[in-house]
Design an enzyme around this catalytic site. Structure first.
Site, PDB file in Angstrom:
ATOM      1  CG  ASN A  38      42.322  45.243  41.259  1.00 21.70           C
ATOM      2  OD1 ASN A  38      41.922  44.080  41.137  1.00 21.70           O
ATOM      3  ND2 ASN A  38      43.609  45.550  41.180  1.00 21.70           N
ATOM      4  CE1 TYR A 154      49.459  33.798  44.678  1.00 24.19           C
ATOM      5  CE2 TYR A 154      50.257  31.542  44.709  1.00 24.19           C
ATOM      6  CZ  TYR A 154      49.302  32.478  45.057  1.00 24.19           C
ATOM      7  OH  TYR A 154      48.188  32.108  45.770  1.00 24.19           O
ATOM      8  CB  THR A 184      40.621  26.182  46.974  1.00 25.10           C
ATOM      9  OG1 THR A 184      41.232  26.191  48.260  1.00 25.10           O
ATOM     10  CG2 THR A 184      39.118  26.181  47.130  1.00 25.10           C
TER      11      THR A 184
END
Length: 320
Positions: A38, A154, A184
């Site tokens: 989105n 989260y 990452t």
């Protein structure tokens, strides 16, 4: 992909930092890829190099809309659910959206995988361990999470998603797996997303002070994006359900990371200490024994090489 080959894959959140690298690796392997995003935190520029490929299709849609996933034509062999704001700046800006994609979005992606008889992989996170009391963090550790703190939108979104995936597997027999991804880094990160590596590199290249939270003694174990993608795809190609940790093996303090970035960029920037965020984990390093034993995976890109590639990408992007 190795192992059980996948001919057609759906990647939710595929225009994000990690999702776009995942799409690229799948396309390179000959897999037909539908990238659904989105664009609330991703950008179409991340997959622009793939859009001319006959095996790639971009769909702008929200994973929380059940019709968006159920209405996609054809059958998928693999569903990779990576849609979710992943940086503190994003999930604090979009708290309800983060909770929605972890709950409703995960349910929708699971239902599509179930309908197609596809392998399903959930992108979970080291944040499910919270501010850990055990070190390093292994998959059997239940974590130390503040359920009402600012980071909870989260943390709890991912913890609920893991529970939902596990229940779907148990009740419906859906072929599922959970990967817990640790910090990452690499090309295509946004400078303003609040994570340490892009923030430090951007500040160093701009010649402004690098803002280190607290005294910088908190640790992280970052993993270069190519290695993370390899771990995700190894899990996807296996029959393992997880959860499985995927992350770097070298623990580094945030202050040392800032100093390394200054050295690699040749910057004259200094370091400025700022307030440490609430519930910011003090130590983080994954126990990756399961990934080694079950998947034959371990990180290959070292700090010098990985940060060098990342700095080079930011420098090229600045002049593009």
């Amino acid at each position: 992909m190795s192992g059980r080959g996948r001919r057609r894959a759906l990647v939710t959140g595929g225009a994000g930092f990690l999702g776009s690298h995942l799409c690229g690796r799948l396309v390179e392997a000959g897999t037909e890829v539908v990238c659904l995003d989105n664009l609330c935190t991703g950008t179409r520029a991340n997959v622009a190099h793939l859009e001319q490929h006959p095996g790639f299709r971009f769909v702008r849609a929200d994973a929380t809309d059940p019709a968006a996933l159920s209405g996609l034509p054809g059958r998928f062999d693999l569903v990779l659910h990576f849609a979710c704001p992943a940086s503190p700046a994003d999930y604090l800006r979009l708290p309800l959206e983060t909770l929605d994609v972890g709950s409703t979005g995960t349910r929708n992606a699971l239902e599509r995988a179930r309908a197609d008889g596809a392998r399903f992989v959930l992108a979970s996170t080291s944040e499910v361990y919270g501010d850990p009391l055990e070190h390093p963090q292994h998959e059997g550790y239940w974590g130390n999470v503040n359920p009402v703190g600012p980071r909870s939108v989260y943390d709890e979104s991912k913890r609920f998603a893991e529970a939902l995936v596990t229940a779907h597997r148990r009740v419906h027999g859906t072929d599922t797996a959970v990967v817990r991804i640790f910090n990452t880094y690499g090309p295509r990160m946004r400078t303003g997303d609040g994570r340490a590596v892009p923030a430090f590199v951007a500040q160093a290249l701009d010649g402004v002070p690098l803002t280190v939270a607290g005294d910088g003694s908190q640790t992280r174990s970052l993993c270069y994006v190519d290695d993370t993608v390899a771990g995700v795809l190894a899990l996807a190609a296996s029959g393992e359900s997880g959860p499985v940790n995927i992350g770097g093996g070298e623990e580094i303090t945030v202050l040392d990371l800032a100093r390394r970035v200054i050295g690699l960029t040749g910057s004259a920037s200094r370091i400025r200490f700022v307030d440490r965020p609430v519930d910011d984990p003090a130590r983080r390093r994954p126990d990756t024994r399961l990934a080694r034993e079950l998947l034959g995976w371990s990180p290959r890109v070292g700090w010098s090489e990985g940060l060098g590639r990342t700095v080079g990408w930011f420098m090229r992007s600045a002049v593009a």
